[in-house]
Enzyme design. Structure first.
Site, short mmCIF file in Angstrom:
data_model
loop_
_atom_site.label_atom_id
_atom_site.label_comp_id
_atom_site.label_asym_id
_atom_site.label_seq_id
_atom_site.Cartn_x
_atom_site.Cartn_y
_atom_site.Cartn_z
N GLU A 21 -44.12 47.61 -0.06
CA GLU A 21 -42.92 46.84 -0.40
C GLU A 21 -41.72 47.40 0.37
O GLU A 21 -41.57 48.60 0.52
CB GLU A 21 -42.65 46.93 -1.90
CG GLU A 21 -41.38 46.21 -2.33
CD GLU A 21 -41.01 46.48 -3.79
OE1 GLU A 21 -40.36 45.61 -4.39
OE2 GLU A 21 -41.37 47.55 -4.30
N LYS A 61 -41.29 37.87 -4.98
CA LYS A 61 -41.36 38.71 -6.17
C LYS A 61 -40.71 37.96 -7.32
O LYS A 61 -39.57 37.49 -7.21
CB LYS A 61 -40.62 40.02 -5.90
CG LYS A 61 -40.78 41.09 -6.98
CD LYS A 61 -40.09 42.38 -6.53
CE LYS A 61 -40.33 43.53 -7.50
NZ LYS A 61 -39.74 44.80 -7.01
N CYS A 96 -44.99 45.10 -6.52
CA CYS A 96 -44.52 46.24 -7.31
C CYS A 96 -44.37 45.90 -8.79
O CYS A 96 -45.35 45.84 -9.52
CB CYS A 96 -43.22 46.75 -6.71
SG CYS A 96 -42.78 48.44 -7.23
#
Length: 539
Positions: A272, A349, A383
């Site tokens: 990331e 995300k 993440c």
């Protein structure tokens, strides 16, 4: 002299559905049902095909999809007990398919109203029967619409009475009549099967066709073969280093792509926000917002370079993540997946961390979808997204068997949040989860002051897999490439015959996750951090 007659392409074809057919199938469903019932999305159609490729058929007339039927295998207890459509199909994704099931369950059949007269429905039913016979299944079962029930309601005592009158010929129901002519018989009525089907008053006839080539008194025993479907995965634990130009950064990335390709890897994943290194050659200090705006300027060049490498090195690249300006002007944290066929996919995300929202004003995305690759569908959770189990479950329902988790964490605590949650996702979804993180530090770049990572390839915890659920892992905080082979066929076996069967044992009668098709609203800004240096912490 005899002349060979010219060959003509077949006008009508019935074949297995492919993921590329999704758009045509959605268009067909919209034509068939119009405003009467809600249809499918392309993601749902692809999920049906991914979850059981053998069970989905399309009919094409002169190249246009004019018929579709969707099927899955279920055990007798589930197939012949009372149920609703959403419960039995997991909201239309077909993810309750059981490779050891002894009945073929049909949950969709539709034919273009403009293509009647060439018996497309019968051809699709014949394809289903041929599949059931080849697999030696007990038969086919489904819930059939009763489209004439609502208008004949006052003429009958009950839904069961309605079915008796249809069979006796005193009431005409075109759908039930068609199915009876094709050898199906009603064994009961399913209440609240599809509440939005107003013509059927939400009811369905529980229809059964019994395979004449199988002895119903002989209990079947289907086993999933321990096949080999090997995929080689490389995860790059990437060193944060000062670079003098965009070209130098790409050169460093390409080095690992080249090595992974030399090892004949099918995938390589980067961490990331690995592009934060591009801020190292900025001459003046930038505020967090200025830094993110500057990074977004690299998006076109970054995707072009990753796509070039995927084609040149014949490898699928999960390009970590990179701040990107969305169509509506918001900045999102996006993973670019560049496949070796030249296609580029984006997964935003969905859950920015509180610090990402506060310091960088990063907004969460609205969609998460499996991505079709030449090794089957995959998913990406960036993440913090790995810490929300609904997301991984959605990807697996769409057919994903590998989930990639690019992450960026500055402490062991942050890393372990991602690590433990990713291991849980691998167990509860019986899939592989691959982590890739940054290491090292860049003192003058926010969020790169310090890094902590131990990249790894995680597996379910059962007999076909590694003893501790770890196929491979890197040493902590060292730049390296970790490579391992995984066998996707082991997942199929474990889901059907493993010590535990998390996917099959879900209680659809008690709970399910319903996704909003048109999300609205916005979260309030996060409060300022109460500790630390004010940099966007990960995980």
């Amino acid at each position: 002299m005899n002349k060979t007659a010219p060959r003509r392409k077949a006008k009508l074809e019935v074949r297995l559905a492919r993921p590329a057919d999704a758009a045509g199938i959605v268009a067909l469903v919209e034509r068939v049902y119009a405003d009467r019932m809600s249809g499918y999305s392309r993601d749902m159609i692809r999920a049906q095909i991914n979850n059981y490729p053998e069970g989905q058929f399309v009919a094409l007339y002169e190249g246009t999809i004019v018929g579709y039927c969707a099927s899955m295998r279920l055990d007798e207890r589930l197939a012949l007990s009372p149920h609703g459509w959403e419960e039995i199909t997991n909201d239309g994704f077909g993810s309750r398919h059981d490779p050891t099931g002894d009945w073929l369950y049909g949950y969709e059949t539709c034919v273009d109203p403009e293509a009647r007269g060439v018996r497309i429905g019968q051809r699709l039913y014949d394809a289903r029967k041929a599949l059931a016979e080849r697999l030696e299944l007990k038969g086919i079962v489904f819930g059939a619409r009763m489209p004439a029930y609502a208008r004949n309601r006052r003429k009958v005592k009950s839904p069961e009475d309605y079915l008796e009158k249809v069979l006796a010929g005193t009431i005409r129901d075109p759908t039930i009549g068609f199915q009876v002519r094709n050898g199906f018989e009603p064994v009961g009525v399913l209440k609240d099967y599809l509440p939005e089907d107003k013509q059927s008053a939400g009811l369905a006839a529980h229809m059964v066709w019994r395979n004449p080539y199988v002895d119903p008194d002989e209990p079947p025993r289907f086993r999933v073969p321990r096949d080999v479907e090997s995929v080689r995965i490389a995860t790059c634990q990437f060193q944060a280093r000062a670079v003098k130009s965009f070209e130098e950064f790409i050169h460093n990335v390409e080095y690992f792509v080249d090595v992974a390709s030399d090892y004949r890897s099918d995938f390589i994943v980067f961490p990331e926000l690995f592009t934060l290194q591009l801020l190292a050659y900025e001459k003046e200090h930038l505020t967090p917002m200025e830094a993110i705006d500057r990074l977004t300027e690299h998006t076109p060049k970054l995707t072009a370079e990753l796509s070039r490498m995927a084609l040149r090195y014949n490898i699928n690249i999960i390009g970590g993540s990179h701040p990107t300006v969305a169509d509506d002007g918001d900045v999102q944290n996006v993973a670019y997946v560049c496949l070796r066929d030249g296609s580029v996919h984006a997964q935003e995300k969905l859950h920015p961390t509180p610090n990402e929202r506060y310091w960088w004003k990063i907004k969460g995305g609205d969609r998460i979808n499996a991505i079709q690759t030449d090794c089957g569908p995959i998913g990406v959770l960036i993440c913090y997204d790995s810490e929300f189990p609904e997301l991984a479950r959605r990807l697996v329902d769409e057919g994903a068997r590998i989930i990639f988790v690019p992450f960026c964490t500055d402490s062991r605590q942050g890393y372990l949040r991602v690590r433990y949650c990713s291991q849980a996702r691998a167990i509860e979804n019986q899939c592989f989860v691959v982590l890739s993180g940054n290491v090292g530090n860049l003192p003058n770049v926010d969020n790169m002051d310090i890094q902590y990572a131990q990249s790894c390839i995680l597996t379910p915890c059962d007999f076909p897999f590694a003893r501790d659920g770890i196929a491979a892992e890197a040493s902590e905080n060292v730049e390296t490439l970790t490579i391992s082979d995984v066998n996707l066929a082991d997942l199929t076996w474990a889901r059907a015959e493993g010590t535990v069967q998390n996917l099959a044992d879900r209680r659809f009668d008690l709970y399910r996750v319903a996704w909003t098709r048109n999300p609205t609203g916005e979260r309030a800004p996060a409060p300022p951090p109460t500790s630390g240096t004010g940099t966007p912490g990960g995980g």
